[in-house]
Structure formats: structure tokens, C-alpha cells
Design an enzyme around this catalytic site. Structure first.
Site, short mmCIF file in Angstrom:
data_model
loop_
_atom_site.label_atom_id
_atom_site.label_comp_id
_atom_site.label_asym_id
_atom_site.label_seq_id
_atom_site.Cartn_x
_atom_site.Cartn_y
_atom_site.Cartn_z
NE ARG A 5 -55.29 3.41 52.69
CZ ARG A 5 -56.00 2.98 51.62
NH1 ARG A 5 -55.66 3.94 50.72
NH2 ARG A 5 -56.92 2.31 51.32
CD GLU A 17 -60.89 2.77 44.58
OE1 GLU A 17 -61.84 2.86 45.40
OE2 GLU A 17 -60.90 3.42 43.55
CG ASP A 73 -64.83 7.19 31.42
OD1 ASP A 73 -64.69 7.13 32.69
OD2 ASP A 73 -64.53 6.50 30.60
CG ASP A 92 -60.86 7.56 42.53
OD1 ASP A 92 -61.19 6.77 43.50
OD2 ASP A 92 -61.65 7.95 41.64
NE ARG A 107 -57.61 5.72 46.82
CZ ARG A 107 -58.89 5.94 46.21
NH1 ARG A 107 -58.99 6.99 45.55
NH2 ARG A 107 -59.70 5.13 46.67
NE ARG A 131 -59.67 -1.72 32.36
CZ ARG A 131 -59.01 -2.90 32.39
NH1 ARG A 131 -59.11 -3.47 31.11
NH2 ARG A 131 -58.20 -3.50 33.41
C1 5J7 Z 1 -66.07 1.80 41.79
C2 5J7 Z 1 -65.90 0.49 41.81
O1 5J7 Z 1 -65.23 -0.02 40.66
C3 5J7 Z 1 -66.42 -0.34 42.68
O2 5J7 Z 1 -65.94 -1.50 42.77
C4 5J7 Z 1 -66.99 0.18 43.95
O3 5J7 Z 1 -67.23 -0.45 44.81
C5 5J7 Z 1 -67.00 1.63 43.89
C6 5J7 Z 1 -66.67 2.45 42.82
C7 5J7 Z 1 -66.93 3.81 42.78
O4 5J7 Z 1 -65.97 4.84 42.73
C8 5J7 Z 1 -65.92 6.13 42.55
C9 5J7 Z 1 -65.00 6.88 42.44
C10 5J7 Z 1 -65.09 8.18 42.06
O5 5J7 Z 1 -63.79 9.00 41.95
C11 5J7 Z 1 -66.18 8.88 42.49
C12 5J7 Z 1 -67.24 8.08 42.54
O6 5J7 Z 1 -68.57 8.56 42.80
C13 5J7 Z 1 -67.36 6.65 42.64
C14 5J7 Z 1 -68.45 5.71 42.86
O7 5J7 Z 1 -69.54 6.29 42.96
C15 5J7 Z 1 -68.32 4.35 43.09
O8 5J7 Z 1 -69.35 3.43 43.14
C16 5J7 Z 1 -70.49 3.60 44.04
O9 5J7 Z 1 -70.42 2.90 45.32
C17 5J7 Z 1 -70.61 1.48 44.91
C18 5J7 Z 1 -70.63 0.67 46.02
C19 5J7 Z 1 -71.94 1.35 44.09
O10 5J7 Z 1 -71.88 0.03 43.68
C20 5J7 Z 1 -71.97 2.21 43.03
O11 5J7 Z 1 -73.45 2.32 42.37
C21 5J7 Z 1 -71.64 3.86 43.31
O12 5J7 Z 1 -72.74 4.33 44.10
C22 5J7 Z 1 -73.24 5.59 43.68
O13 5J7 Z 1 -72.50 6.39 44.88
C23 5J7 Z 1 -74.82 5.70 44.00
O14 5J7 Z 1 -75.29 4.79 42.98
C24 5J7 Z 1 -74.98 7.01 43.71
O15 5J7 Z 1 -76.29 7.31 43.57
C25 5J7 Z 1 -74.42 7.98 44.42
O16 5J7 Z 1 -74.46 9.41 43.98
C26 5J7 Z 1 -72.83 7.70 44.44
C27 5J7 Z 1 -72.25 8.70 45.51
O17 5J7 Z 1 -70.52 8.46 45.33
C28 5J7 Z 1 -70.07 7.45 45.94
O18 5J7 Z 1 -70.41 6.84 46.89
C29 5J7 Z 1 -68.31 7.64 45.87
C30 5J7 Z 1 -67.74 6.42 45.89
C31 5J7 Z 1 -66.25 6.35 45.66
C32 5J7 Z 1 -65.82 5.11 45.93
C33 5J7 Z 1 -64.44 5.05 45.83
O19 5J7 Z 1 -63.95 3.56 45.85
C34 5J7 Z 1 -63.40 5.75 45.58
O20 5J7 Z 1 -62.40 6.01 45.53
C35 5J7 Z 1 -64.30 7.40 45.54
C36 5J7 Z 1 -65.34 7.36 45.74
CA CA Z 2 -62.97 5.29 32.19
#
Ligand code: 5J7
Ligand code: CA
Length: 512
Positions: free
Chosen positions: A352, A248, A182, A212, A210, A173
Site C-alpha cells: 500500500r 489494522e 465501545d 480499523d 481495511r 477489547r
Molecule cells: C490504537 C492502538 O491500539 C494503538 O496501538 C495506537 O497506536 C493507536 C490507536 C488509536 O486508534 C484509534 C482508532 C480510531 O478509530 C479512533 C481513534 O481516536 C483512535 C485513537 O485515538 C488511537 O490512539 C491514539 O494514538 C495513540 C498513539 C495514543 O497512544 C493514544 O492515546 C491515542 O491518542 C489520542 O488521540 C489522544 O490521547 C487524544 O487526546 C486525542 O484526542 C486522540 C486523537 O485521535 C487520534 O489520534 C486517532 C488516531 C487513530 C489511530 C489509528 O491507528 C487509526 O486507525 C485511526 C485513528
Molecule cells: Ca472494543
């Protein structure tokens, strides 16, 4: 007296669980990456007439632009300011969309990205969707304004400044999620800025949010922000309506942070729902459709009143996020129609529906190299409009699952059976099941590798009904299969396992 106080408290804390659907509507569609102008048109020409309750829109605020010519979908999850100026359109277009959708009874729910701003490297050669200057390296976002005082840096105790271990709740967090700056939501100033952003949209007429990445924010901070929110705009909503909040939280079990920490604040996304139903329809891990006789809380899901449910979302449909390979997307269209049909027929949760765009999937060792791809776009990077073909499908790479007859008609089914209990369950102890919704609707699935041929008690009034999956009622006729319900509610069903869609659904408004 004590009882009254208790009831009062319950009403207060559960006010934000109500989606405020109008005209007895029941379903949300996520028009992922759609432009505001297209959403406004879709509300008027399709969503309103077909009885959709609301639209989840992509984040409307100003965001980073990662180009040359990349522009991934997730750039919209990297805020630069709270100006309503994004890849989907301008503030004027946003206002026009909210007004026009509200005027046809379709609610707008905003994807609110309030845990963070853009990533640490943002600014070096990047720009923003509306031209606001920023410098991520110095944590300067003058268009909000936020400065380095408004971020959690000192609160985070990991060496890297990022989340390193998901079993440490303070890290999850207070540290950076994949390098995203953050926000210090414990600060009155930050809470005020976030609430002002949300209130500006409430005042324009949105019905809720929603939220995020809630796992990455303290429930107490969110409670404070939600507590500052205005009631909904009374041009369209009853007075004293609180915004609908659905959070979420990705919780498949086994993590330090549980979705239950957020229930008193609003609804929560139930990620187990699509992951488990994916296994069931794919028949993986020994799952069978008949095991879903106690679908919902009986499967260890959160309580009905807290859940928002979906088969896939924008994140897990491309192999990111929770659920992995079991998630059933439009790429598996036959299974997708069945799984979405099951969800919409079943009373559990606020439902949804996902509406996607196609991208060039390219798997290398099981990983899609193109999971980053943004929406269909023009040479200059702008998002393409959604064209509607003469057959009502969408063009230019927009999938429009919500326009698939089987899915649209099941959204109508859910409205027609609203408030009716799950009833008249039948199964063959394998992958053929049927259930009704009181005396208003009935659905039968054949996901076995052999034919279904059975007479069932439907609970429906006698008469001839039109199957809304193979066709629909048009005037006095039926373009699909016809189902005869006799006295006593019994009807004969025959579904080949080779049918284009091996399920049948009827409801009282599809009676001929
Ligand atoms: C957070 C979690 O708690 C979780 O359990 C999960 O599965 C994903 C996330 C997550 O949330 C995000 C929210 C955002 O507003 C913006 C973000 O960029 C993220 C985010 O990156 C994110 O985690 C990605 O996906 C997970 C499966 C991987 O384990 C993470 O490492 C992360 O992956 C990263 O994705 C790559 O490591 C990095 O190199 C790359 O630049 C990045 C690209 O961004 C995303 O894939 C965005 C995902 C996203 C997920 C969400 O649930 C969401 O609501 C919005 C965006
Ligand atoms: Ca935070």
C-alpha cells in the site's frame, strides 16, 4: 477425502486474504481524506492508466464534526451513523466513485470503523457530517439506531471505563479506547448492523475493507461479522469472491495482543515493515541496507500471505501510532522514494502506497503541535478538491506521492514482475544492494556516502533498458539513464551518492 476437506477449509479461511486485483495489478494507494469526486476522476485519469490495483478510501460513514474551526483528521474515526455521508461526499458521489473506479479496473477498499462510535463528550455542542442527531452522553445514535444497550459499558471493569493497561486483553477489547463509546460486538443486533453497513457497500461494488482498530475487537466477534458478508458484486468480480479484509493491528511485538490472532480472518497490517525499513534507510541503530538480504519473514515479520505492507500510514506519518521517528514520510522525500521503491520491488506482502496532504508542522520539544490538522479546506470547512497541475503534480497542499514518477513507475514495475522470485541478490556489505525479480526486472540502490560502480548479473534478456527512476521510456526513447544488458544478463551500473535519486530500476517493459 481428509485432504480435500483440509484444502477446502484452507480455501474458505484464506478467501478473505485475496485483494481481487484486476488485470494482474498489485498495489493499493491510500487517498487519505480525498473527496469521492476527486477519487473517481483520479481512477479514470491516472490510477487506471498507470495500473494501480485499488484505492483505500477514508471512512465513508457519517462522523462527528469537531469544529470552530478545528476539524481534525481523526473526527472521521468517530462514527455517528452508517449513512454514506461524510466529509468526502454524499451517497450518490460514493456510488459514482465505486462505479467509475471499477469500470477502469481500480478496486475500492473501505476504511471500516466498527469498534466504536464517537467519544463520550460528543453531542455537547458538536454536530455530525450529515446532520443526524445524536447524544453521546446517553449513548443514543438513532440514525443506526444504537442505544445504551449496544455498548460494552458493563463488560468493562476498569474504574475509568477506558483502557488503562494494554497488557490486560479484556480491557483492550471491552473498554473505551480514548473515551470512544465501545460497541458490544458480541450482540447479534450490533453484528447485524455492522454487517448490513458493510454489505450495503459490497452490493454497490467495493472490493473489501481495511478494518480499523482490530486489536480492540475480539477475533470471534469479527469472525461472526465477516461470516455475514455478501460475495462481491458480479458486475465486476468473479462469482463467489469474498471481500478482501485487511485488519489494522498495531503489533511491534511485546504486547498482550498479537497480530497472529487475526490471521485466519484476513490479512493484517505489518507495522514492523515500515518501522524497520525506516531504520535501515536512515542507518539508525547500526542498520545497513545489506542486512535486508533476507527481508520479509527472515526479519520476524508475519508470513507473506497474511501481510499488508506500507512505509508510512495516515497515523504514523504524523508521529502518532507505531514506529515513531524512524517512519519515513514525504517530508523526507529522497529517502521516501527509495523506501517505497524497495517495498514495491520486493515480493513480500500486499503493498500500500500512502498519498498525503501537507500540514503546518510545528515541533515543540519533538512533538508536532499540528499533528491533528485535517485536509486542505475552504473557509466553510469543506474539503478542497485536488487540482492537477500541468506537470501532473497536485496543488492546494495535496502531496500525491503516488504521482511522483519514481513511485508510479515502481507500481508499474511491481505489476511487470508479479509472480517472479526474488533473485540475483548482490551487496557490498554496506548500503549498496541490488536484486532482481526472475528475468523480468532488476533494481540497484546506493545508500552509501560514496559512488556505486559495479557490474552485476541482472537475470534480464540482453538489450538496452530505460531506467524508470531517473526517467522513463517514452515512445522509442528514454528520458533517463540507459542500462545495457549484455549476453548472459550482465550490466554495468554507476550511481553517484549525490544523484537526485540514488537508485536505478529496469524491467522488461522498459526495454528500448
Ligand atoms: C490504537 C492502538 O491500539 C494503538 O496501538 C495506537 O497506536 C493507536 C490507536 C488509536 O486508534 C484509534 C482508532 C480510531 O478509530 C479512533 C481513534 O481516536 C483512535 C485513537 O485515538 C488511537 O490512539 C491514539 O494514538 C495513540 C498513539 C495514543 O497512544 C493514544 O492515546 C491515542 O491518542 C489520542 O488521540 C489522544 O490521547 C487524544 O487526546 C486525542 O484526542 C486522540 C486523537 O485521535 C487520534 O489520534 C486517532 C488516531 C487513530 C489511530 C489509528 O491507528 C487509526 O486507525 C485511526 C485513528
Ligand atoms: Ca472494543
Amino acid at each position: 477425502m481428509k485432504l480435500l476437506i483440509l484444502v477446502g477449509l484452507l480455501c474458505l479461511s484464506f478467501a478473505q486474504h485475496n485483494p481481487h486485483f484486476r488485470h494482474e495489478r498489485t498495489a493499493i494507494v491510500h487517498l487519505f481524506e480525498w473527496r469521492w469526486a476527486d477519487i473517481a476522476a483520479e481512477c479514470e485519469r491516472f490510477l487506471g492508466p498507470k495500473g494501480f490495483g485499488g484505492v483505500q478510501i477514508s471512512p465513508p460513514n457519517e462522523h462527528i464534526v469537531l469544529d470552530s474551526p478545528w476539524r481534525p483528521w481523526w473526527q472521521r474515526y468517530q462514527p455517528i451513523s452508517y449513512n454514506l455521508c461524510s466529509r468526502s461526499g454524499s451517497e450518490d458521489e460514493f456510488k459514482d466513485m465505486v462505479t467509475r473506479c471499477n469500470n477502469v479496473g481500480v478496486n475500492i477498499y473501505v476504511d471500516a470503523v466498527i469498534n466504536h462510535m464517537c467519544g463520550t463528550s460528543g453531542g455537547a455542542g458538536n454536530h455530525s457530517s450529515c446532520g443526524s442527531w445524536f447524544n453521546a452522553g446517553n449513548e443514543e445514535f438513532p440514525s443506526v439506531p444504537y442505544s445504551s444497550l449496544d455498548f460494552n459499558d458493563k463488560k468493562c471493569l476498569t474504574g475509568s471505563g477506558g483502557i488503562e493497561n494494554y497488557s490486560e486483553i479484556f480491557q483492550v477489547r471491552d473498554c473505551r479506547l480514548v473515551s470512544l463509546l465501545d460497541l458490544a460486538l458480541e450482540k447479534d443486533y450490533v453484528r447485524g448492523k455492522v454487517a448490513a453497513y458493510m454489505n450495503m457497500m459490497i452490493d454497490l461494488g467495493v472490493a473489501g475493507f481495511r478494518v480499523d482498530a482490530c486489536k480492540h475487537m475480539w477475533p470471534g466477534d469479527l469472525d461472526n461479522v465477516y461470516g455475514r458478508l455478501h460475495n462481491l458484486n458480479t458486475t465486476w468480480f468473479p462469482s463467489d469472491s469474498k471481500p478482501f479484509i485487511y485488519q489494522e493491528v498495531i503489533d511491534l511485538g511485546g504486547e498482550a495482543i498479537s497480530s497472529s490472532e487475526y490471521f485466519q480472518l484476513g490479512r493484517v497490517t505489518e507495522f514492523k515493515y515500515g518501522a524497520k525499513l525506516g531504520n535501515v534507510f536512515r542507518k539508525w541503530h547500526g542498520e545497513k541496507l545489506f542486512y535486508t538480504r533476507n527481508w520479509g519473514e527472515g526479519w520476524d515479520f508475519m508470513s507473506d500471505g497474511n501481510a499488508v505492507v506500507f512505509i508510512d500510514n495516515h497515523d504514523n506519518q504524523r508521529g502518532h501510532g507505531a514506529g515513531g521517528a524512524s517512519i519515513i514520510t514525504f517530508w523526507d522525500s529522497r529517502l521516501h522514494k527509495m523506501a517505497v521503491g524497495y517495498m514495491l520491488a520486493h515480493p513480500y506482502g500486499v503493498a500500500r502506497v500512502m498519498s498525503s496532504y501537507r500540514w503546518d508542522r510545528h515541533f515543540v520539544n519533538g512533538k508536532d503541535q499540528n499533528d491533528w490538522m485535517g485536509p486542505p479546506s475552504n473557509g466553510n470547512g469543506s474539503t478542497k478538491p485536488v487540482p492537477v497541475n500541468p506537470d501532473q503534480t497536485c496543488g492546494d497542499g495535496w502531496v500525491c506521492e503516488h504521482r511522483w514518477r519514481q513511485i508510479t513507475n515502481m507500481v508499474i514495475f511491481r505489476n511487470v514482475v508479479k509472480g517472479q522470485p526474488h533473485s540475483n541478490w548482490w551487496d557490498n556489505q554496506s548500503n549498496q544492494v541490488a536484486f532482481g525479480r526472475g528475468n523480468r526486472g532488476f533494481i540497484v540502490f546506493n545508500n552509501d556516502d560514496w559512488d556505486l560502480d559495479v557490474t552485476l548479473n541482472t537475470g534480464l534478456p540482453s538489450g538496452t533498458y530505460c531506467d524508470i527512476i531517473s526517467g522513463q521510456k517514452e515512445g522509442n526513447g528514454c528520458t533517463g539513464k540507459q542500462i545495457n544488458v549484455g549476453d548472459g544478463g550482465r550490466a554495468h551500473f554507476k550511481i553517484s551518492n549525490r544523484d537526485e535519486d540514488p537508485f536505478v530500476a529496469v524491467h522488461v517493459e522498459s526495454k528500448l
